[in-house]
Design a protein around this motif. Sequence first.
Motif, PDB file in Angstrom:
ATOM      1  N   GLU A 177       0.883  -1.200  -0.013  1.00 56.88           N
ATOM      2  CA  GLU A 177      -0.075  -0.051   0.124  1.00 56.88           C
ATOM      3  C   GLU A 177       0.724   1.106  -0.166  1.00 56.88           C
ATOM      4  O   GLU A 177       0.257   2.398   0.113  1.00 56.88           O
ATOM      5  N   ARG A 178       2.245   1.060   0.135  1.00 55.43           N
ATOM      6  CA  ARG A 178       2.857   2.357   0.038  1.00 55.43           C
ATOM      7  C   ARG A 178       3.254   2.916  -1.255  1.00 55.43           C
ATOM      8  O   ARG A 178       3.150   2.207  -2.516  1.00 55.43           O
ATOM      9  N   MET A 179       3.842   4.068  -1.162  1.00 56.61           N
ATOM     10  CA  MET A 179       3.949   4.693  -2.592  1.00 56.61           C
ATOM     11  C   MET A 179       5.652   4.314  -3.073  1.00 56.61           C
ATOM     12  O   MET A 179       6.291   4.231  -2.098  1.00 56.61           O
ATOM     13  N   PRO A 180       5.901   3.999  -4.270  1.00 56.19           N
ATOM     14  CA  PRO A 180       7.470   3.714  -4.420  1.00 56.19           C
ATOM     15  C   PRO A 180       8.448   4.498  -4.072  1.00 56.19           C
ATOM     16  O   PRO A 180       9.165   4.063  -3.692  1.00 56.19           O
ATOM     17  N   LEU A 181       8.296   5.844  -4.115  1.00 55.43           N
ATOM     18  CA  LEU A 181       9.218   6.472  -3.614  1.00 55.43           C
ATOM     19  C   LEU A 181       9.581   6.424  -2.179  1.00 55.43           C
ATOM     20  O   LEU A 181      10.608   6.566  -1.581  1.00 55.43           O
ATOM     21  N   SER A 182       8.800   5.704  -1.246  1.00 56.50           N
ATOM     22  CA  SER A 182       9.031   5.446   0.087  1.00 56.50           C
ATOM     23  C   SER A 182       9.821   4.014   0.410  1.00 56.50           C
ATOM     24  O   SER A 182       9.932   3.589   1.312  1.00 56.50           O
ATOM     25  N   LEU A 183       9.921   3.609  -0.710  1.00 61.31           N
ATOM     26  CA  LEU A 183      10.877   2.346  -0.802  1.00 61.31           C
ATOM     27  C   LEU A 183      12.312   2.454  -0.948  1.00 61.31           C
ATOM     28  O   LEU A 183      12.659   3.298  -1.654  1.00 61.31           O
ATOM     29  N   SER A 184      12.803   1.290  -0.309  1.00 58.09           N
ATOM     30  CA  SER A 184      14.563   1.399  -0.697  1.00 58.09           C
ATOM     31  C   SER A 184      14.708   1.053  -2.164  1.00 58.09           C
ATOM     32  O   SER A 184      13.656   0.240  -2.707  1.00 58.09           O
ATOM     33  N   ILE A 185      15.705   1.128  -2.703  1.00 51.34           N
ATOM     34  CA  ILE A 185      16.079   0.658  -3.832  1.00 51.34           C
ATOM     35  C   ILE A 185      15.800  -0.751  -4.434  1.00 51.34           C
ATOM     36  O   ILE A 185      15.136  -1.173  -5.192  1.00 51.34           O
ATOM     37  N   GLY A 186      16.273  -1.752  -3.481  1.00 52.28           N
ATOM     38  CA  GLY A 186      16.075  -3.063  -3.164  1.00 52.28           C
ATOM     39  C   GLY A 186      14.752  -3.529  -3.408  1.00 52.28           C
ATOM     40  O   GLY A 186      14.285  -4.300  -4.241  1.00 52.28           O
ATOM     41  N   GLN A 187      14.010  -2.701  -2.578  1.00 50.01           N
ATOM     42  CA  GLN A 187      12.454  -2.895  -2.370  1.00 50.01           C
ATOM     43  C   GLN A 187      11.821  -2.814  -3.946  1.00 50.01           C
ATOM     44  O   GLN A 187      10.972  -3.464  -4.345  1.00 50.01           O
ATOM     45  N   ARG A 188      12.298  -1.676  -4.422  1.00 51.67           N
ATOM     46  CA  ARG A 188      11.685  -1.278  -5.545  1.00 51.67           C
ATOM     47  C   ARG A 188      11.991  -2.123  -6.903  1.00 51.67           C
ATOM     48  O   ARG A 188      11.176  -2.546  -7.490  1.00 51.67           O
ATOM     49  N   GLN A 189      13.210  -2.959  -6.633  1.00 49.53           N
ATOM     50  CA  GLN A 189      13.396  -3.763  -7.756  1.00 49.53           C
ATOM     51  C   GLN A 189      12.676  -4.865  -7.579  1.00 49.53           C
ATOM     52  O   GLN A 189      12.064  -5.512  -8.570  1.00 49.53           O
ATOM     53  N   ARG A 190      12.427  -5.329  -6.134  1.00 54.32           N
ATOM     54  CA  ARG A 190      11.631  -6.576  -5.982  1.00 54.32           C
ATOM     55  C   ARG A 190      10.256  -6.297  -6.432  1.00 54.32           C
ATOM     56  O   ARG A 190       9.664  -7.128  -7.204  1.00 54.32           O
ATOM     57  N   VAL A 191       9.669  -5.133  -6.293  1.00 50.92           N
ATOM     58  CA  VAL A 191       8.195  -4.645  -6.693  1.00 50.92           C
ATOM     59  C   VAL A 191       8.229  -4.956  -8.230  1.00 50.92           C
ATOM     60  O   VAL A 191       7.369  -5.381  -8.984  1.00 50.92           O
ATOM     61  N   ALA A 192       9.409  -4.362  -8.914  1.00 46.07           N
ATOM     62  CA  ALA A 192       9.442  -4.286 -10.274  1.00 46.07           C
ATOM     63  C   ALA A 192       9.337  -5.732 -10.769  1.00 46.07           C
ATOM     64  O   ALA A 192       8.797  -5.922 -12.057  1.00 46.07           O
ATOM     65  N   ILE A 193      10.050  -6.797 -10.058  1.00 44.18           N
ATOM     66  CA  ILE A 193      10.283  -8.078 -10.552  1.00 44.18           C
ATOM     67  C   ILE A 193       8.781  -8.537 -10.604  1.00 44.18           C
ATOM     68  O   ILE A 193       8.106  -9.328 -11.333  1.00 44.18           O
ATOM     69  N   VAL A 194       8.071  -8.319  -9.466  1.00 42.41           N
ATOM     70  CA  VAL A 194       6.729  -8.874  -9.257  1.00 42.41           C
ATOM     71  C   VAL A 194       5.601  -8.263 -10.254  1.00 42.41           C
ATOM     72  O   VAL A 194       5.054  -9.122 -11.167  1.00 42.41           O
ATOM     73  N   ARG A 195       5.953  -6.973 -10.699  1.00 39.31           N
ATOM     74  CA  ARG A 195       5.133  -6.365 -11.562  1.00 39.31           C
ATOM     75  C   ARG A 195       5.435  -7.024 -13.048  1.00 39.31           C
ATOM     76  O   ARG A 195       4.607  -7.282 -14.058  1.00 39.31           O
ATOM     77  N   ALA A 196       6.650  -7.544 -13.253  1.00 40.08           N
ATOM     78  CA  ALA A 196       7.221  -8.043 -14.394  1.00 40.08           C
ATOM     79  C   ALA A 196       6.475  -9.433 -14.806  1.00 40.08           C
ATOM     80  O   ALA A 196       6.381  -9.976 -16.003  1.00 40.08           O
ATOM     81  N   LEU A 197       6.032 -10.034 -13.659  1.00 36.70           N
ATOM     82  CA  LEU A 197       5.856 -11.251 -13.773  1.00 36.70           C
ATOM     83  C   LEU A 197       4.536 -11.635 -13.360  1.00 36.70           C
ATOM     84  O   LEU A 197       3.759 -12.702 -13.798  1.00 36.70           O
ATOM     85  N   VAL A 198       3.773 -10.670 -12.655  1.00 44.55           N
ATOM     86  CA  VAL A 198       2.529 -11.098 -12.354  1.00 44.55           C
ATOM     87  C   VAL A 198       1.319 -11.419 -13.333  1.00 44.55           C
ATOM     88  O   VAL A 198       0.337 -11.965 -13.221  1.00 44.55           O
ATOM     89  N   HIS A 199       1.491 -10.653 -14.473  1.00 47.40           N
ATOM     90  CA  HIS A 199       0.356 -11.012 -15.592  1.00 47.40           C
ATOM     91  C   HIS A 199       0.865 -12.058 -16.296  1.00 47.40           C
ATOM     92  O   HIS A 199       0.240 -12.304 -17.595  1.00 47.40           O
ATOM     93  N   ARG A 200       1.690 -13.164 -15.871  1.00 43.40           N
ATOM     94  CA  ARG A 200       2.084 -14.244 -16.509  1.00 43.40           C
ATOM     95  C   ARG A 200       2.506 -13.909 -17.973  1.00 43.40           C
ATOM     96  O   ARG A 200       1.955 -14.521 -19.024  1.00 43.40           O
ATOM     97  N   PRO A 201       3.576 -13.409 -17.990  1.00 40.98           N
ATOM     98  CA  PRO A 201       4.254 -13.267 -19.516  1.00 40.98           C
ATOM     99  C   PRO A 201       5.032 -14.408 -19.699  1.00 40.98           C
ATOM    100  O   PRO A 201       5.259 -15.231 -18.956  1.00 40.98           O
ATOM    101  N   ARG A 202       5.473 -14.611 -20.975  1.00 37.21           N
ATOM    102  CA  ARG A 202       6.150 -15.691 -21.142  1.00 37.21           C
ATOM    103  C   ARG A 202       7.772 -15.356 -21.490  1.00 37.21           C
ATOM    104  O   ARG A 202       8.417 -16.138 -21.416  1.00 37.21           O
ATOM    105  N   LEU A 203       7.891 -13.971 -21.313  1.00 39.10           N
ATOM    106  CA  LEU A 203       9.461 -13.642 -21.408  1.00 39.10           C
ATOM    107  C   LEU A 203       9.485 -12.381 -20.668  1.00 39.10           C
ATOM    108  O   LEU A 203       8.584 -11.472 -20.693  1.00 39.10           O
TER     109      LEU A 203
END
Lengths: 617, 252
Positions: free
Chosen positions: B151-177
């Motif tokens: 529920e937090r805004m991206p700017l309030s996250l650490s760089i590492g946390q942002r990267q993890r969120v980005a990974i979740v976003r890249a995977l969540v919609h079940r892409p194939r690549l």
Amino acid sequence: MSERTSPIRHIPALAASHLLHEWVMSLCLVVALAAVIAPLFVLLGLKYGTIQTLRERLVEDPIFREIRPTQTQVFSSQWFAELSSWPETGFITPTILPLSSVINVVQNDSGKTKLYDLVPTAPGDPLLLENDGIVPVDGEVVLTTEAALESGIGVGEELIVRVTRSQDGRKEAAESRLRVVAVLDQRAGSLARVYAPLSLVLDVEAYKEGYAAPARGWAGATPEPYLSFDGAVLLLPEPLPAITRTGLIINSGFGRIAELSAIQVRALLGFLPPQDFAAYDLFTPGSPVTISSLRAVDQKLRGRTRALLPYVRDLKVTAAGNTLQPLGLSINAEQAQLLKIPETPWGGYNGNLPECDRLLQALWPSAKGRALTEQTEHREVEVQAAGVGEVAFALHSAGTTSFERPVLPVELLGVLRTGKQRAITFEPDGQCFAMARGGYRGFRLYARSIDDVPVLYNKLRSQGIDVLAEVAAIERIHTLDQGLTRLFLLIALLGLFGGTAVLVASLYAAVERRRRDLGVLRLLGFARRHVFFFPMAQGLMLAVLGLLAGLGGYAVLAGVINQAFAKELAVGEAFCAMPWRYLPVFGFSTLILAVLASLTAAWRATNIDPAEVIREQ
Amino acid sequence: MADKSTPMVYLEGLVKTRSQSESVFELHVPHFTVAPGQMVAIIGESGCGKSTLLDIIALVMAPTRVDRFLVAAGNGGPPADVAAHWATDAEGLLAALRRDSLGYVLQTGGLLPFLNVRRNICLSARIKGVALAAERVESLARRLGVVDCLERMPLSLSIGQRQRVAIVRALVHRPRLVLADEPTAAVDKGRARAIMDDMYALARDESVAVVVVSHDVDLVMDRADTVYTFTTDQLSEQLSRSLCRPLADNNR
Ligand SMILES: Nc1ncnc2c1ncn2[C@@H]1O[C@H](COP(=O)(O)OP(=O)(O)OP(=O)(O)O)[C@@H](O)[C@H]1O
Ligand SMILES: [Mg+2]
């Protein structure tokens, strides 16, 4: 390839989130737009409010429907009948000379009287009806606010009015008690005025002129014209002693007695007196001879054989274009015998005004009379006599005379002589001759609507009646309306440029600021055409918010303005009132402008190359 | 599922020229494939063209010249002819391919600052138009240790946390690549390893092919099925040419 749902429908939510995220910026923008829109609303509101108020006042206030004569002038009853038949006429009533149209009103507190204008009214009078009044009937009056305040007499109370006149150096007064049935609104005028039926106004005028108003119990003369002569010729078989002669002019109203030669008698009466007759001229230099003077002299001569014949000198009438100088003679049988001249068909002078039929006769000189009477079948001759006002009447031919000048009853000449000093009227079917009243000297005229004012105005002017009307006021409002519209359009144009420029700049700046985010959106799968709508959605949202804020600002400002002018405004009036039908137009054009303003930003957004921007910090 | 033999990405004879004022950079990729579920690492020194190659694969950069460029369509049908799409400027189709088949993790995360973490994560699924269960978001976030940050805004996250969120976003919609351009460059080595481990584990579990760019050879070497690397020649003062080839197994 999946096109299950177009990603475009997520754009508005994203755009809104962005605006919300940068809420300070968005708020400033909304305020900036509101600051452009609110004044436009206010200006539009002011324009419509003032014009509407002015127009309504114009429509509401009967004063703007009034058409006033600039000069007093005589108007006939027929003229009033004709005017009331005009379709543009809403209401008309005759008025009299302003100087006669005043009345003394007894003040409630002091008991003293004050002179108020007395204005005639009649059923349908818009000035009364549209200013909280009702039309008074006989015995009732309506007062203006000022009159009611000053006199201290209100609705339902009795107003004591006095009419004064001076008659033969004596002051006379008549009094009436009238019920006040209404007090008019301030708007009806600031002067102390009494509105009453025309009959009262006419009676007041008549009383001032010395006549009676029997219905009101006001004493005075009847309107029958009195007889006046230049003098009287006294013919006697023997001369009068000097002492008797002097006696005739003492206390008789005559000023002088002079001997007359036979030739002089013929100049005055048309015939030569019998041989040896003494002739005297009784007269008062500079003053007319009245019936009472004649009666007084006649009394003094009782017992003597004599003929006392009043005469009128230099009276001319015109008949069929000929100027005639008639003789006035009324000779009874006794006088005819004494003077050896024919009796006149209308009898002798007896100090009374004869009936009309007897009065309007003539004996025509044989030669001239034929010429005149042969022109008409009924042996009637139309005659005009000039005086204060011209009177026209028809004379019946009663025969011919051997005299060189036409012979008319001396009473008729007495009437016409009076007509030289006081206006007299002749009504063929009525009471014959009458003293003319002051007459209708003006009118109170109201057009049916303000649009009829110019029509009536022009119609009257074309009749040669100089009138005043608030034609200019209607025109002025029109001009003001046009001016304000132009001003509004000008300012709207400025606002339009300003507001659009602000929106263009800020939307473009937002796109520039958010290049990376727009690039990321593209990376996530939004196409160019999708991100195109991102600034557009923002522009529309800002416009809607700006419009709402502008409306709020308008509501506040309009409230303040109307509050500030509350004193000048009647209930239900507003100086600032925007017609709501303009809101859709306003809203629609704002949105269109917002879309146009977002086009540059949108174009910029589509041109962002994601590969270039996604690695920016 | 598409046939295993159909590659996720198939590139042949790619040339990309990038020029800035006087200097010209030429990237040559004779052959590049990503099989379904495969881990591909692209390594090389700075400026050799890794990001360029990844952006081309991510369909946001047009190749200057390409013989064949196929990307497997999400619906299992015949692969999309990306070369043709670029040639016809079918930007809409490329965008559709992006949202259907790809996930991208940027070096700095690339989260939208005006959306909270959950909405950032859900965005990729939303625009793809697939229903997304809240549990999936939660479970993915939990696996990457950012479930508390939803529920937090991206700017309030650490760089590492942002990267993890980005990974979740890249995977969540079940892409194939999933494409990742130095996803751990901004974090320290230990954390980078952890993030990389999580991403790989997740990709395996979801059987998603991953192309990861890194200049940190150690970080990717032992996990990658295939490694591509570059050889750069400074042909002249202005012109430099980079050639991308699979790393021979004997070099690993
Ligand atoms: N917008 C651009 N225009 C022209 N040339 C560019 C542009 N961006 C990068 N280049 C050039 O292209 C080459 C490859 O750049 P790229 O970003 O792909 O390198 P990289 O391998 O990702 O490097 P790094 O490891 O530093 O990220 C570089 O030599 C760079 O100078
Ligand atoms: Mg790079």
